[in-house]
Write an enzyme that holds these catalytic residues in place. Structure first.
Site, PDB file in Angstrom:
ATOM      1  N   GLY A   1      14.579 -29.502 -97.155  1.00  0.00           N
ATOM      2  CA  GLY A   1      15.877 -29.503 -97.829  1.00  0.00           C
ATOM      3  C   GLY A   1      16.129 -28.239 -98.613  1.00  0.00           C
ATOM      4  O   GLY A   1      15.310 -27.324 -98.692  1.00  0.00           O
ATOM      5  N   CYS A   2      17.285 -28.227 -99.239  1.00  0.00           N
ATOM      6  CA  CYS A   2      17.762 -27.070 -99.989  1.00  0.00           C
ATOM      7  C   CYS A   2      17.152 -27.050-101.385  1.00  0.00           C
ATOM      8  O   CYS A   2      17.024 -28.089-102.041  1.00  0.00           O
ATOM      9  CB  CYS A   2      19.289 -27.167-100.039  1.00  0.00           C
ATOM     10  SG  CYS A   2      20.067 -26.282-101.364  1.00  0.00           S
ATOM     11  N   LEU A   3      16.770 -25.875-101.857  1.00  0.00           N
ATOM     12  CA  LEU A   3      16.152 -25.741-103.180  1.00  0.00           C
ATOM     13  C   LEU A   3      17.098 -26.164-104.305  1.00  0.00           C
ATOM     14  O   LEU A   3      16.646 -26.611-105.362  1.00  0.00           O
ATOM     15  CB  LEU A   3      15.695 -24.300-103.400  1.00  0.00           C
ATOM     16  CG  LEU A   3      14.588 -23.790-102.470  1.00  0.00           C
ATOM     17  CD1 LEU A   3      14.345 -22.312-102.710  1.00  0.00           C
ATOM     18  CD2 LEU A   3      13.301 -24.587-102.650  1.00  0.00           C
TER      19      LEU A   3
END
Length: 279
Positions: free
Chosen positions: A177-179
């Site tokens: 996933g996205c940080l």
């Protein structure tokens, strides 16, 4: 051994892909998009291509992994640079942050598909995602992005099983996933915070905690790992090593979330909170 029900879903997926004619796959290099890309390449052959977003909001090493997997699958692979941090409102980290991000991504992906002569764009959403809080799904609908895995009725566990059957190295890859999802809604997203999170999770993975999250709360980091990993994490030598690594990154306080990390819709450390605050 693959069940007859799963074989039917696999066949349904192949039929959906065949009807698409040609397909540009939004490809992160994760389990879902890798399986979708491999399936599309099997059905549509050279009428399949992949596109990966290279961005500072993604964990380091993910782009390189995606390049390697796409090369093994044998498809054309394009890299785009969405520059999410330049989007109006994104850095304020509103609840529709994912929508802003995906809207921008799918807009660029759709444009690339037209340039490549691809009829459709698809992403790796699966059935499990449908019951989760996914603001980005609205953007997919607005831009006509297909969800072949979900349409075929495939769940995450089934995608992993079929990926293993196909020999894909991503069959058991944990979701990353996205940080930006590691930062609570309403807390501004900064380059410094993204870098600290990225470095922290890299340290956890290097220590053997592959499925992990470093939740950013200012000077405090809240580490999420599976409960089965607690004993190893709390061994004096390991806890000292991890604490030192995070303090070197810049955190003053290092905590372990005792609820643990349990991936899946409606589960995990957000289960007692407003589901919209899943991050």
């Amino acid at each position: 051994m693959i069940s007859s029900d799963l074989r039917k879903k696999e066949k349904r997926l192949f039929e959906i892909l065949e009807r698409a004619g040609s397909l540009l796959v939004a490809f992160s290099g994760g389990a879902d998009s890798s399986f979708l890309l491999a399936a599309a390449a099997r059905v549509l052959k050279d009428q399949t291509a992949a596109v990966t977003a290279d961005s500072e909001i993604h964990p380091s090493g993910e782009k390189e992994r995606a390049v390697r997997v796409a090369k093994k699958i044998g498809v054309r692979h394009e890299i785009i640079h969405p520059a999410e941090t330049r989007l109006d409102g994104f850095l304020a980290n509103p609840e529709d942050r994912c929508y802003l991000c995906k809207k921008n991504l799918f807009k660029q992906t759709r444009r690339l598909a037209e340039d490549l002569g691809m009829a459709h764009v698809a992403h790796g959403a699966n059935v499990d995602d449908l019951s989760d809080f996914r603001p980005g799904a609205r953007a997919a609908g607005e831009w006509g992005v297909l969800s072949p895995l979900a349409d075929a009725g495939l769940k995450k566990s089934e995608i992993r099983a079929l990926s293993k059957k196909m020999g894909l190295e991503t069959w058991n890859k944990p979701a990353t996933g996205c940080l930006a999802t590691r930062i609570p809604y309403g807390t501004p997203i900064t380059q410094k915070a993204l870098s600290m999170i990225d470095r922290g999770e890299a340290a956890l993975r290097a220590a053997g905690f592959e499925d992990c999250r470093a939740r950013h709360h200012g000077e405090t980091v809240r580490i999420e790992i599976g409960r089965t990993c607690f004993q190893r994490m709390l061994e004096p030598e390991m806890s000292e090593k991890i604490t030192a690594a995070f303090k070197k990154i810049g955190y003053a306080h290092v905590s372990l979330d005792l609820e643990g990390r349990a991936p899946g819709p409606g589960r995990g450390p957000w289960k007692t909170r407003d589901p919209r605050q899943k991050y």
